[in-house]
Design an enzyme around this catalytic site. Structure first.
Site, PDB file in Angstrom:
ATOM      1  N   GLU A 136     -34.168 -23.399 -15.655  1.00 10.35           N
ATOM      2  CA  GLU A 136     -33.147 -24.343 -16.084  1.00 10.35           C
ATOM      3  C   GLU A 136     -33.238 -24.644 -17.575  1.00 10.35           C
ATOM      4  O   GLU A 136     -32.227 -24.894 -18.237  1.00 10.35           O
ATOM      5  CB  GLU A 136     -33.242 -25.629 -15.273  1.00 10.35           C
ATOM      6  CG  GLU A 136     -33.159 -25.420 -13.759  1.00 10.35           C
ATOM      7  CD  GLU A 136     -31.962 -24.609 -13.322  1.00 10.35           C
ATOM      8  OE1 GLU A 136     -30.904 -24.676 -13.991  1.00 10.35           O
ATOM      9  OE2 GLU A 136     -32.067 -23.902 -12.308  1.00 10.35           O
ATOM     10  N   HIS A 139     -31.301 -22.169 -19.480  1.00  6.96           N
ATOM     11  CA  HIS A 139     -29.888 -22.550 -19.492  1.00  6.96           C
ATOM     12  C   HIS A 139     -29.620 -23.620 -20.551  1.00  6.96           C
ATOM     13  O   HIS A 139     -28.618 -23.568 -21.269  1.00  6.96           O
ATOM     14  CB  HIS A 139     -29.475 -23.101 -18.123  1.00  6.96           C
ATOM     15  CG  HIS A 139     -29.336 -22.065 -17.058  1.00  6.96           C
ATOM     16  ND1 HIS A 139     -29.099 -20.740 -17.329  1.00  6.96           N
ATOM     17  CD2 HIS A 139     -29.365 -22.174 -15.693  1.00  6.96           C
ATOM     18  CE1 HIS A 139     -29.010 -20.069 -16.194  1.00  6.96           C
ATOM     19  NE2 HIS A 139     -29.166 -20.918 -15.187  1.00  6.96           N
TER      20      HIS A 139
END
Length: 233
Positions: A136, A139
């Site tokens: 994550e 991202h």
């Protein structure tokens, strides 16, 4: 009189079950927070967080949050972790450390951050697996660096390729646990393509499309992009 005793016993049993369930939920929340705090001491995690801020995207407090994700009678999680898009604010690690039991999540949707599903966290914390967070954070890095259009399946494919290839989730040990090793040649790339495609398939934006093609179309360029690392870890 016997009926009254039975009713009283049932009420007592129900209250006990509710109390146990509440305690279990509280414990899962505490376990998730402990997991996050432990990962924040990992040098790779701290490096990526620092690189995001160095690019001009200060992170809000809290940036990581633990919530329940089970949402149906089938007890299927919405997701195991998700990067929630939005504007960046200041992330103050020291302020987060002031409360060892809770992470304030009120009115947090719409702000950038990493969501961890505390009701499935056991499978991560047992193996001390930082890949769920690192995935994550890649991202988050890409969102800061490139202002990704998360409604574009092609750009989403690129983001998922990078996150899968740079988080460590496709290393030999993880693939062995999944029972996906069919040969060493090309296994890492195959894993990255498979997991990126699965992510797109589960996306509300790209579900139902030919996501294997989206992944293949951008694979070479996105796979070879190892920022913020000099090379793949």
């Amino acid at each position: 009189m016997s009926d009254n005793n039975t009713s009283g016993n049932n009420t007592s049993s129900t209250n006990q079950n509710h109390s146990q369930a509440k305690e279990a939920l509280l414990q899962s929340h505490k376990n998730c927070i402990s997991f996050v705090k432990k990962q924040l001491s990992d040098p790779v995690i701290t490096f990526v967080l620092r690189e995001i801020e160095n690019m001009g995207c200060p992170l809000p407090n809290p940036f990581f949050r633990c919530e329940r994700c089970l949402h149906s009678s089938l007890d299927k999680p919405k997701f195991s972790a998700a990067y929630v898009l939005g504007s960046f604010d200041k992330f103050d690690k020291d302020e987060q450390e002031t409360d060892s039991d809770t992470i304030d999540t009120d009115n947090f949707f719409g702000k950038p951050g990493v969501l961890l599903c505390e009701d499935v966290m056991e499978r991560y914390s047992k193996s001390d697996d930082k890949t769920v967070i690192l995935h994550e954070l890649i991202h988050a890095y890409d969102d800061c660096r490139a202002m990704i259009n998360w409604k574009s399946c092609e750009q989403l494919a690129c983001a998922e390729i990078r996150a899968s290839s740079l988080s460590g989730e496709c290393d030999f040990l993880h693939e062995t646990r999944r029972g996906k090793l069919s040969g060493l040649r090309g296994q890492f790339m195959n894993c990255v393509k498979r997991r990126a495609t699965l992510s797109l398939n589960s996306s509300a934006i790209c579900g139902g499309q030919d996501n294997a093609k989206h992944v293949e179309d951008v694979f070479k360029t996105c796979f070879n992009d190892t920022e913020p690392f000099i090379k793949r870890i």
